[in-house]
Design a protein around this motif. Structure first.
Motif, PDB file in Angstrom:
ATOM      1  N   GLU A   1       0.891  -1.100  -0.091  1.00  0.00           N
ATOM      2  CA  GLU A   1      -0.008  -0.101  -0.017  1.00  0.00           C
ATOM      3  C   GLU A   1       0.873   1.168  -0.133  1.00  0.00           C
ATOM      4  O   GLU A   1       1.876   1.436   0.871  1.00  0.00           O
ATOM      5  CB  GLU A   1      -0.993   0.026   1.381  1.00  0.00           C
ATOM      6  CG  GLU A   1      -1.984   1.163   1.138  1.00  0.00           C
ATOM      7  CD  GLU A   1      -2.779   1.190   2.489  1.00  0.00           C
ATOM      8  OE1 GLU A   1      -3.704   1.901   2.423  1.00  0.00           O
ATOM      9  OE2 GLU A   1      -2.680   0.279   3.249  1.00  0.00           O
ATOM     10  N   ILE A   2       0.525   2.046  -0.824  1.00  0.00           N
ATOM     11  CA  ILE A   2       1.463   3.434  -1.005  1.00  0.00           C
ATOM     12  C   ILE A   2       0.636   4.464  -0.010  1.00  0.00           C
ATOM     13  O   ILE A   2       1.176   5.067   0.641  1.00  0.00           O
ATOM     14  CB  ILE A   2       1.490   3.939  -2.602  1.00  0.00           C
ATOM     15  CG1 ILE A   2       2.249   2.905  -3.354  1.00  0.00           C
ATOM     16  CG2 ILE A   2       2.174   5.163  -2.652  1.00  0.00           C
ATOM     17  CD1 ILE A   2       3.547   2.332  -3.088  1.00  0.00           C
ATOM     18  N   ARG A   3      -0.400   4.585  -0.183  1.00  0.00           N
ATOM     19  CA  ARG A   3      -1.417   5.388   0.754  1.00  0.00           C
ATOM     20  C   ARG A   3      -2.892   5.131   0.526  1.00  0.00           C
ATOM     21  O   ARG A   3      -3.048   4.217  -0.284  1.00  0.00           O
ATOM     22  CB  ARG A   3      -1.202   7.040   0.176  1.00  0.00           C
ATOM     23  CG  ARG A   3      -1.800   7.092  -1.224  1.00  0.00           C
ATOM     24  CD  ARG A   3      -1.675   8.747  -1.558  1.00  0.00           C
ATOM     25  NE  ARG A   3      -1.955   8.792  -2.896  1.00  0.00           N
ATOM     26  CZ  ARG A   3      -1.236   8.774  -4.235  1.00  0.00           C
ATOM     27  NH1 ARG A   3       0.035   8.520  -3.879  1.00  0.00           N
ATOM     28  NH2 ARG A   3      -1.934   9.127  -5.351  1.00  0.00           N
ATOM     29  N   SER A   4      -3.725   5.662   1.099  1.00  0.00           N
ATOM     30  CA  SER A   4      -5.091   5.276   1.286  1.00  0.00           C
ATOM     31  C   SER A   4      -5.695   5.069  -0.046  1.00  0.00           C
ATOM     32  O   SER A   4      -5.648   6.134  -0.806  1.00  0.00           O
ATOM     33  CB  SER A   4      -5.822   5.928   2.009  1.00  0.00           C
ATOM     34  OG  SER A   4      -7.210   5.512   2.305  1.00  0.00           O
TER      35      SER A   4
END
Length: 452
Positions: A124-127
């Protein structure tokens, strides 16, 4: 036309030879183009087959009914970009409402087979954004560390990950670590790579090798202190605890907390001290922890309790004083006696090479990730140096250290011998630098310290 029929077989043979002998060059010349086209063409069908799509929203269904159009298809995650790398492809996706990163982690094997690639790892990079790192060939079969991977600030490149990235041993972020593995699994090679990476840095290396120093003694030119038996190890650890107390006294004296002092200048560890006052960081390497924890008599049991107590104290209090632990062993379980599980709980970084049973893998990853335990048990015995690395966050990855020979590690330590710091408390344990014996020649009578 004749030239075309001659050129095509030549190109095909060249591609097959590159794929077999030099997979990196094959990937850069042919593989990356074929893989990128294959991923883009198969993307929607693969996402649907792997259950990584979401049904159409209600407003789209209502709009289709009003317009008397066919029912909309399920929607796949939106591709943000596709980037080629030297080892594979990086696919970044925007998740649809209702999707989760865990769905992609659980489908990594299906994605790997569907896209005809060697490995797929998701993170996951960001939400709402997930990244799929896909490798086009087995990067761990023949490990080649990138030239851009440099050691600095107690951050040492020690291995290559299965996704093509460099695995670093970062002591500032993960102060203490455990390294387990069976005989001939690659622990010693990993340790040599680590020492060779630390040698050019401003750090004091302290070693405990109860196999009469056969692993660490050849590297003695770069070690500030070295113990090769349990009795010397007990005395060395006691001296290291005393040094830790002196460092804390220095930190306390230099805090100078007052109303006028800026918050940024208040420190509780060595790294915020002025450069001219900052003590040198210390990395303690224990080659075989079981030899320190075993006891066959009352006297050895008292010594064992003292050693374990010092190790636990260093693991609990040493980080702020710049003392970091690297504990190696074949097994690290409660059968070694009281205090061992308390020590293991302080070792955030975990590395497991090939183990002989699932219990040994559970000692490293049982309290972190069941998937990492399974991966450690499945390491092939024909691939020494392959390991599973993780930490207390639950994340893990397969790694393999480059084959660093003892000769290479010795040459590096000899070349960096001038960087070996002197610590008064550890001066009695300063190792004598071994002298190379010249076969067939007369050994010089007078030698200088550190000369070979």
């Amino acid at each position: 036309m004749t030239a075309l029929w001659i050129t095509l077989p030549v190109v095909l043979v060249a591609a097959l030879l590159l794929r077999w002998l030099w997979p990196t060059w094959y990937w850069l010349t042919f593989g990356v183009t074929f893989a990128a086209v294959r991923v883009l063409i198969r993307y929607r069908s693969v996402m649907d087959a792997c259950g990584l799509t979401v049904p159409p929203s209600r407003w789209r269904l209502a709009l289709a009914r009003v317009a008397n159009r066919p029912v909309p298809e399920a929607r796949s995650p939106r591709i943000l970009w596709l980037r080629p790398t030297a080892t594979g492809l990086v696919l970044r996706l925007k998740l649809r409402p209702g999707q989760d990163v865990f769905d992609f982690s659980a489908s990594s094997d299906r994605l790997r087979h569907s896209f005809a690639l060697h490995n797929v790892v998701s993170r996951e990079i960001r939400s709402g954004v997930v990244e799929l790192r896909m490798t086009g060939y087995d990067v761990l079969r023949r490990v080649r560390m990138p030239t851009v991977a440099t050691a600095e600030g107690l951050r040492v490149p020690v291995a290559l990950r299965e996704d093509g990235e460099v695995h670093y041993r970062d002591y500032r972020h993960v102060p203490h670590a455990l390294n387990v593995g069976a005989t001939q699994s690659g622990k010693s090679v990993y340790q040599r790579t680590l020492v060779a990476g630390l040698a050019p840095q401003n750090v004091a290396l302290v070693g405990i090798d109860c196999k009469n120093g056969v692993e660490l003694a050849p590297l003695a030119a770069r070690f500030t202190a070295l113990a090769d038996n349990p009795d010397a190890a007990a005395a060395l650890l006691a001296a290291l605890v005393g040094y830790m107390g002196r460092v804390y006294e220095l930190i306390r004296a230099e805090q100078r907390i007052s109303v006028s002092l800026p918050d940024a200048e208040i420190t509780a560890d060595i790294w915020d001290l002025p450069a001219h006052l900052r003590p040198v960081p210390v990395v303690l390497l224990v080659d075989e922890v079981a030899e320190l924890a075993l006891a066959a008599s009352k006297a050895e049991e008292a010594r064992r309790d003292q050693i374990v107590t010092h190790l636990v104290r260093l693991s609990q209090l040493g980080r702020a004083a710049g003392i970091y632990l690297e504990i190696c062993g074949q097994r690290f379980g409660s059968e070694l006696g009281k205090g061992i599980t308390m020590l293991r709980a302080q070792l955030t970084g975990r590395t497991a090479h090939r183990v002989n049973d699932e219990t040994s893998a559970n000692m490293a990853f049982g309290d972190i990730s069941p998937d990492a335990v399974l991966a450690a048990v499945q390491i092939d015995k024909d691939r020494p140096g392959t390991a599973v690395a993780g930490d207390s966050s639950g994340g893990w990855s397969r790694i393999r250290a480059p084959h660093t020979t003892l000769r290479q590690a010795v040459d590096t330590c000899n070349a960096q011998a001038h960087r070996t710091p002197s610590i008064p408390e550890l001066e009695p344990f300063r190792p004598a630098v071994p002298v190379r014996v010249l076969i067939g020649k007369v050994q010089p009578k007078a030698t200088t310290a550190g000369a070979f």
